[in-house]
Design a protein around this motif. Structure first.
Motif, PDB file in Angstrom:
ATOM      1  N   ASP A  85      18.476  -5.377   2.521  1.00 53.13           N
ATOM      2  CA  ASP A  85      18.805  -3.960   2.398  1.00 53.13           C
ATOM      3  C   ASP A  85      17.572  -3.064   2.461  1.00 53.13           C
ATOM      4  N   TYR A  86      16.450  -3.544   1.901  1.00 48.41           N
ATOM      5  CA  TYR A  86      15.293  -2.646   1.857  1.00 48.41           C
ATOM      6  C   TYR A  86      14.717  -2.386   3.246  1.00 48.41           C
TER       7      TYR A  86
ATOM      8  N   LYS B 165       5.339  -8.775   4.302  1.00 43.68           N
ATOM      9  CA  LYS B 165       4.818  -8.962   2.953  1.00 43.68           C
ATOM     10  C   LYS B 165       5.805  -9.752   2.083  1.00 43.68           C
ATOM     11  N   ASN B 166       7.078  -9.521   2.319  1.00 45.14           N
ATOM     12  CA  ASN B 166       8.078 -10.272   1.569  1.00 45.14           C
ATOM     13  C   ASN B 166       8.243 -11.688   2.104  1.00 45.14           C
TER      14      ASN B 166
ATOM     15  N   LYS C  86       4.653  -3.955   7.424  1.00 44.31           N
ATOM     16  CA  LYS C  86       4.471  -3.557   6.035  1.00 44.31           C
ATOM     17  C   LYS C  86       5.609  -4.019   5.135  1.00 44.31           C
ATOM     18  N   HIS C  87       6.826  -3.965   5.651  1.00 44.42           N
ATOM     19  CA  HIS C  87       7.952  -4.252   4.757  1.00 44.42           C
ATOM     20  C   HIS C  87       8.405  -5.702   4.828  1.00 44.42           C
TER      21      HIS C  87
ATOM     22  N   PRO D 231       4.449  -8.905  -7.097  1.00 40.32           N
ATOM     23  CA  PRO D 231       4.223  -8.081  -8.284  1.00 40.32           C
ATOM     24  C   PRO D 231       5.022  -8.552  -9.492  1.00 40.32           C
ATOM     25  N   ARG D 232       6.089  -9.327  -9.234  1.00 41.86           N
ATOM     26  CA  ARG D 232       6.893  -9.780 -10.359  1.00 41.86           C
ATOM     27  C   ARG D 232       6.085 -10.697 -11.266  1.00 41.86           C
TER      28      ARG D 232
ATOM     29  N   LYS E  43       2.630 -10.714 -11.231  1.00 39.23           N
ATOM     30  CA  LYS E  43       1.470  -9.937 -11.651  1.00 39.23           C
ATOM     31  C   LYS E  43       1.793  -9.120 -12.908  1.00 39.23           C
TER      32      LYS E  43
ATOM     33  N   ARG F 240      16.690  -1.803   5.776  1.00 37.84           N
ATOM     34  CA  ARG F 240      17.525  -0.684   6.216  1.00 37.84           C
ATOM     35  C   ARG F 240      17.020   0.607   5.581  1.00 37.84           C
ATOM     36  N   THR F 241      16.655   0.527   4.285  1.00 36.73           N
ATOM     37  CA  THR F 241      16.105   1.711   3.624  1.00 36.73           C
ATOM     38  C   THR F 241      14.866   2.195   4.364  1.00 36.73           C
TER      39      THR F 241
ATOM     40  N   VAL G 104      10.480   4.869   9.116  1.00 37.55           N
ATOM     41  CA  VAL G 104       9.347   3.972   9.312  1.00 37.55           C
ATOM     42  C   VAL G 104       9.453   3.365  10.713  1.00 37.55           C
ATOM     43  N   SER G 105       8.331   3.319  11.428  1.00 36.26           N
ATOM     44  CA  SER G 105       8.393   2.838  12.809  1.00 36.26           C
ATOM     45  C   SER G 105       8.684   1.343  12.832  1.00 36.26           C
ATOM     46  N   HIS G 106       9.228   0.907  13.941  1.00 37.80           N
ATOM     47  CA  HIS G 106       9.604  -0.489  14.140  1.00 37.80           C
ATOM     48  C   HIS G 106       8.446  -1.419  13.762  1.00 37.80           C
TER      49      HIS G 106
ATOM     50  N   VAL H  59       0.345 -11.578  -4.452  1.00 39.21           N
ATOM     51  CA  VAL H  59       1.282 -11.003  -3.502  1.00 39.21           C
ATOM     52  C   VAL H  59       2.553 -10.537  -4.194  1.00 39.21           C
TER      53      VAL H  59
END
Lengths: 311, 302, 323, 329
Positions: free
Chosen positions: A203-204, A225-226, A221-222, A301-302, A304, A206-207, A213-215, A299
């Protein structure tokens, strides 16, 4: 953060002790008699008894285990049954070679497979994706040692571009490194692809797209990283498996590393050598797992925040 | 009797038959068959399996596989020897066929062994949880710190290189993988609401485990079995290649490669044939596993 | 008092978590008469589902007693409990995960009858399955269908048929309609009302949807962070909610009409979780009437008027003055 | 009219997967005037979300295909814009809030970064200014600015939805698409979020498309309402039109399915049957198999749009002759 690292480091100790315990236990229950190995042709029952006594082999297993661990702390891996030399000396000579081979092959594997995996996830139905997926299937099924032999046939025997024997040099490293990394490359590529695909369906993403945000940035970036978390895990596990795989690769290329030392040790039933090689490899893998955990904490944050708040 | 117009007269089976539909098993089969790669995989594997089972009918073991025949050593492919002969004059084709038998049955027994031990450990850890789960999984974590290849080598080193020890070595070294997968699927299914629903209607633990948990765990375990079978075959040939497994003259793909090394410069077919055999077995099993995974994936069910 | 079917006394269920003891259900008491419906409402994490499951002993209570037809079911053996399950059933919230994906509609409905050994003859048992399917409005042609082929409403009907299969006296309905669309939701609610009448069932109806619970229940209990904070007959609760949380909760319902809309009471903050709660009013930090006593003492559930129980210091003080 | 900020005309969208064609949106028309809120009401699978995604030109490809229609947003047809052009529009002229706040935020980016990102894309500001704006936006939605450095897992569901609102509003869009923004939240939190959205809508003076299945929410925040069934708008009007003079049997059925909070003895009158299968829609009026007033004609011919008054229309054969009678009267 430091608390987290320390905690991981402490958790590593029982694991390494556990590994040593398992290996030593397996070798302890072995029917092989070290005295036969050491004495060879000079074997007499009395001499054998003396040898066993001097090596402390008549002690209960737990005592032997404790002694080995204590010696290890002083850097003493025991002496080879065959040559009588300290195993540590041999290890010190061989281990760096294996380490270099694994590092080179890891790097090669990661540099090539990450971009390919990402690209094929971004365009999941393209010809590029299909071809790399097919290559991946083939790569995973290729036996390392056979691939090594085929590479020797092609590049050393026919084309005569590269030496058939591996060594710690630029040219001597190429074939062993390719051989070792090939099957892992396929695995890493597949993981990268599937974890990227997974992230791109979240979902994020799509957000992010709805934000404008560019392709390119959506992927870099999104999603990436995940997607990195499972990839790091796989790369970490690969290090261990590559250590195992290096035994075969080294044998194929007669590369002077731990693998050949281990194989020879087994053939000569030279227990201290076997034990030494396996322990060094296990420690190495343990440290790698530790590094993965630490990278993870940076990497994700949960993890960290869990430690920064209360640490 | 003949009338089936009212519900009263219809028996259970008649009604069930009247509205007969495809079972999930049939649907999985259909999805599997639609997957072209999976079908390729199963065909290749079927051929290999056929060779393994009927090896004795295809080539005689005593005369072609193990008998030394120095007169015919190192020949190229011919009508008599389809893939030529090795340095001892043994027929390479016959050895590859009989090698399939060695690899498949050792691989099968080793996989079964690790499934048995790992499955039980994983199931115990998953069902009972608490300290026993903690204990089992910590031991598995330690074992995972040692690559399967190295653990198998350590076991062979201690016990000596023979068939039984190799089965033990390969089987035991893959126990953690099975334990983990079984535990996690048991945990997933155990957390599903339908398991609680079964408890709410008064089902006993045994019934719940047998009817609801195990059946629903089967999918991922079957997939893992094919993949571990493939890795076991690779391990057999790897150990034999290193001289720690099946010893010549017994036919095994790994030891064939090892023996062929010294002559490979002039007789590349000696390394090509057994290598292809290993590759194809692993390749087909992986395709099979992937196909099963896709066919069993509940996400695709919608 | 009429014919009491269920009496819950000081029921507690605590869970161990890494951060401490979670008081999911904390000292909940109520009685429920035969043939009536008690609605339990509250927001996520208030312990309403755990209460339902603990009453059925699907979770073992930490302490407290549950009397079913005068018998304390927290004290009986697991074996006896299994027999008693015929009488007390559960309808689940999620019609997607509460059905075994490998069982057809008829197998799923047949399972409880088979397990209880109620009907031995296969054909007779199957007739019972068909009868149940008919009762809950499932067409006969669906006998061999698998749950994943059906929509949420039909799946929930299977769940209801399973619960009905053993002729229970008492059913806990855990958010049975919250996963369904409005038009289907009304179908299921009507169905549940019909079978309540037909079978003389007693319900505990757990939900977060206040308009549904109002429509469905005789009595309503409001829970907040594991505590029962107000309980009253449905009409009375909607007419005159007393606890500040109940007041806010009722005013927060988006009412589907455009005239005479009431003023909304907004409460600040969010629900926390009842981990190692202090003995104070759990709503105090969000309550606009919070006074010193609220943050020092835990209010008890007191009957402030006939059948109307409230746990609030402010209400107690006012009622005390009034008398 | 000149002040129409969003206009959708005859939109048709279908999805193709494994040879099956799902007709998601079948000729939707809707308009929203500047500063107004339109409620789009319907049940699961009615095509509400797909309609909203088309405004962002984000209907998932390649499965989703826009067959016809135009979506005119602030004077431009977004369906004809290039991907690059769309990137400038998304998050700037139009924003969207999604249903599930739990998964709509990127777990590895701080919420501040996620708000700042949209500011950086659309307004040429530096990192520092963008972060400053992010903090302001958090304050605007009722979250302390210093929490900008925290990550999504440290926020509750209601808070995450507030963050998503902050992201959506950061560039003061002219249109906000809200897809069931409170469905996943508890009642009291829902009330907080709705209150916040109403307040911010006034403050930013934007138009809003509120997708929901709850007439209560519509009554609370909307000016006009469209009822959607099987990819079509079956009834549209102002709140008065639809709440007090509802015409379509489906709208009536939806209202009758809701428990009346003031009269607990009132009976529910549910709509019979199930939602139609979108891969196999009924002929004629898609609602006819569930309709109590169904006639022969309903099952064969698609009903036309019947204008009840200036603001109110319905797609139903029952009102075929209303138009003339209304005109006469």
């Amino acid at each position: 953060m430091i608390k987290y690292i320390l905690k991981r480091l402490l958790a590593l100790i029982p694991v390494i002790l556990g590994v040593i315990f398992i290996i030593q236990f397996i070798l302890y229950i072995s029917p092989n008699d070290p005295a036969v190995v050491i004495l060879g042709v000079d074997y007499t029952p009395e001499g054998a008894a003396q040898v066993r006594e001097s090596l402390g082999l008549n002690d209960p297993f737990i005592v032997q285990f404790a002694r080995y661990v204590l010696d290890l702390l002083r850097g003493d891996f025991g002496n080879s049954y065959v040559t009588g030399e300290p195993v540590a000396v041999q290890l010190a000579a061989r281990f760096p070679n294996t380490l270099i081979l694994v590092v080179v092959s890891m790097t090669l594997c990661t540099i090539l497979s990450l971009p390919i995996g990402i690209q094929s996830a971004v365009k999941p139905n393209s010809w590029f994706s299909n071809i790399t997926a097919a290559l991946g299937m083939v790569g995973i099924a290729l036996p390392t040692f056979w691939l090594g032999l085929m590479l020797i046939l092609l590049f050393a025997v026919h084309l005569e571009w590269l030496p058939a024997t591996g060594s710690v040099s630029l040219t001597g490293m190429i074939l062993p490194a390719i051989t070792l990394s090939a099957s892992f490359m396929a695995g890493t590529m597949r993981t990268t692809r599937s974890s990227m695909l997974d992230c791109l369906n979240q979902d994020y993403i799509r957000t992010a797209k709805a934000k404008g945000v560019s392709h390119h940035d959506v992927i870099d970036k999104h999603a990436l990283k995940n997607a990195l978390l499972p990839i790091i895990t796989v790369v970490g596990v690969n290090v261990g498996t590559q250590m195992g795989g290096s035994v075969l690769t080294e044998t194929v290329f007669s590369y002077p590393g731990l693998g050949i030392m281990l194989t020879n040790g087994i053939k000569q039933t030279d227990t201290p050598t076997i034990l030494g090689c396996l322990v060094v490899m296990a420690i190495c893998i343990g440290i790698c797992n530790l590094l993965v955990d630490i990278i993870f904490a940076f990497v994700d944050p949960r993890i960290k925040s869990q430690y920064s708040k209360r640490g | 009797m003949g009338s089936n117009t009212t519900t009263e007269v219809l028996t259970r089976n008649a009604i069930l038959k009247q509205f007969k539909k495809k079972t999930p098993m049939q649907e999985i089969m259909i999805r599997f068959v639609r997957n072209r790669m999976a079908v390729v995989g199963i065909i290749i594997f079927a051929v290999i399996l056929f060779c393994a089972i009927f090896a004795d009918f295809i080539c005689d073991y005593d005369t072609m596989v193990v008998k030394l025949n120095v007169a015919e050593r190192l020949q190229g492919p011919s009508a008599a020897h389809w893939l030529g002969t090795d340095k001892s004059g043994r027929d390479v084709f016959a050895r590859v066929i009989h090698g399939a038998r060695t690899s498949l049955w050792i691989g099968f027994v080793a996989t079964a062994l690790s499934l048995l031990i790992g499955g039980i450990l994983g199931a115990i850890a998953g069902f009972f949880g608490k300290w026993i789960d903690e204990l089992i999984m910590r031991v598995m974590d330690v074992m995972l710190c040692l690559p399967e290849m190295l653990l198998a080598m350590a076991i062979v080193a201690a016990m000596g290189a023979n068939v039984v020890n190799m089965i033990l070595a390969i089987g035991i070294s893959r126990v953690p993988r099975f334990a983990r997968i079984v535990r996690s699927s048991v945990l997933t299914v155990r957390g599903m609401e339908y398991v609680e629903a079964a408890r709410a209607i008064g089902a006993r633990n045994g019934t719940i485990i047998a009817r609801h948990v195990l059946l629903n765990c089967l999918g991922p375990i079957i997939v893992q079995v094919t993949l571990i079978f493939a890795s076991a075959i690779l391990a057999i040939s790897s150990l034999s290649f290193l001289g720690l497994g099946i010893q010549p003259p017994a036919p095994e793909w790994g030891n064939m490669l090892s023996e062929a090394r010294e002559n490979m410069r002039d007789f590349p077919h000696l390394v090509l044939a057994p290598g292809m055999a290993i590759f194809l077995s692993i390749f087909s099993l992986n395709l099979l596993g992937d196909g099963l995974r896709d066919a069993l994936d509940p996400k695709l069910k919608q | 008092m009429g014919d009491v079917l269920l009496e819950v006394k000081n029921l507690k269920k605590y869970f161990k978590t890494p951060r401490g003891m979670l008081h999911a259900v904390d000292d909940v008491s109520f009685t429920l008469e035969r043939g009536k419906t008690l609605g339990i409402v509250g927001e996520s994490g208030c312990g309403k589902s755990t209460t339902g499951r603990t009453i059925l002993r699907l979770e073992e209570p930490t302490s407290g007693e549950v009397f079913f037809e005068g018998r304390d079911i927290t004290k009986i053996s697991k074996h006896e409990m299994r027999d008693l399950r015929k009488e007390m059933q559960l309808i689940f919230q999620d019609p997607f995960s509460s059905l075994d994906p490998r069982m057809t509609v008829s197998q799923a409905i047949e399972e409880p009858i088979k397990l209880a050994g109620l009907i031995k003859d296969k054909n007779e048992r199957f007739r019972r399955v068909l009868h149940l399917m008919d009762t809950v409005g499932l067409a006969q042609r669906l006998v061999n269908t698998y749950p994943h082929e059906l929509d949420g409403g039909r799946r929930q009907r299977i769940g209801i048929a399973r619960a009905l299969a053993m002729n229970p006296k008492f059913i806990v309905c855990d958010e049975p309609v919250s996963a369904l669309d409005v038009s289907i939701q009304a179908q299921i609610l009507n169905l549940m009302k019909e079978i309540q009448k037909e079978y003389g069932l007693t319900y505990i109806f757990i939900t977060h949807d206040l308009s549904v619970v109002n429509h469905f229940s005789d009595d309503i209990a409001v829970m907040y962070l594991g505590r029962l904070i107000e309980k009253a007959p449905a009409e009375r609760l909607f007419e005159k909610p007393m606890h500040p949380y109940t007041q806010a909760l009722l005013s927060a319902i988006p009412v589907p009409r455009i005239h005479n809309r009431g003023e909304r009471i907004l409460i600040k903050g969010e629900i926390t979780s009842p981990i190692n709660p202090k003995p104070v009013c759990r709503f105090a930090n969000r309550c606009e009437y919070c006074t010193e006593v609220c943050t020092s003492q835990e209010p008890q559930l007191i009957e402030v008027e006939p059948q109307h129980f409230v746990a609030c210091h402010k209400v107690n003080a006012e009622m005390g003055q009034g008398q | 009219m000149a002040d129409e900020i969003l206009q959708i005309r005859d939109l048709q969208i279908e999805f193709v997967s494994e040879g099956e064609v799902t007709k998601a949106v079948n000729g939707v028309d809707l308009t929203i005037a500047e500063g107004k809120t339109l409620g789009l009401v319907g049940e699961t699978g009615a095509g509400k979300t797909t309609t909203a995604l088309s405004v962002l030109n984000l209907v998932p490809k390649p499965q989703g295909k826009i067959l016809s229609g135009e979506v005119i947003l602030d004077g431009v047809n977004v369906l004809e814009q290039s991907e690059h052009e769309m990137e400038k529009i998304r998050g700037n002229t139009v924003s969207m809030i999604f249903q599930d706040p739990m998964s709509a935020l990127n777990p590895v980016m701080s919420v501040g970064e996620q708000i700042a990102e949209v500011v950086k894309i659309h307004e040429k500001v530096d990192e520092k200014a963008a972060m400053e704006r992010a903090r302001e936006m958090l304050e605007t939605v009722g979250i302390p600015g210093e929490r900008a450095v925290e990550y999504p897992h440290q926020f509750s569901g209601g808070m995450k939805q507030r963050v998503l609102i902050a992201i959506a509003l950061a560039c003061s869009p002219k249109v906000l698409l809200a897809d069931e923004p409170t469905t996943a939240l508890d009642v009291t939190i829902q009330a907080q979020v709705l209150e916040l959205m109403k307040e911010l809508k006034r403050k930013f003076n934007m138009a809003m498309l509120m997708i929901t299945h709850d007439f209560g929410i519509v009554a609370e925040v909307c000016d006009e309402v469209s009822v959607m069934y099987a990819g079509k708008i079956v009834e549209h009007g102002t709140l008065e039109d639809v709440f007090d003079h509802k015409c379509h049997p489906y709208t009536e059925g939806l209202f009758n399915s809701l428990p009346d909070i003031d009269n607990r003895k009132s009976e529910l009158k549910p709509i019979k049957g199930q939602m139609p299968d979108p891969t196999n829609l009924p002929t004629g009026c898609p609602f006819h198999p569930r309709c109590d007033y169904c006639t022969e004609r309903c099952s064969q011919e698609e009903p036309p749009k019947v204008q009840i008054n200036d603001t109110h229309y319905v797609r139903c054969w029952l009102y075929e002759n209303t138009k003339e009678s209304q005109l006469k009267g």
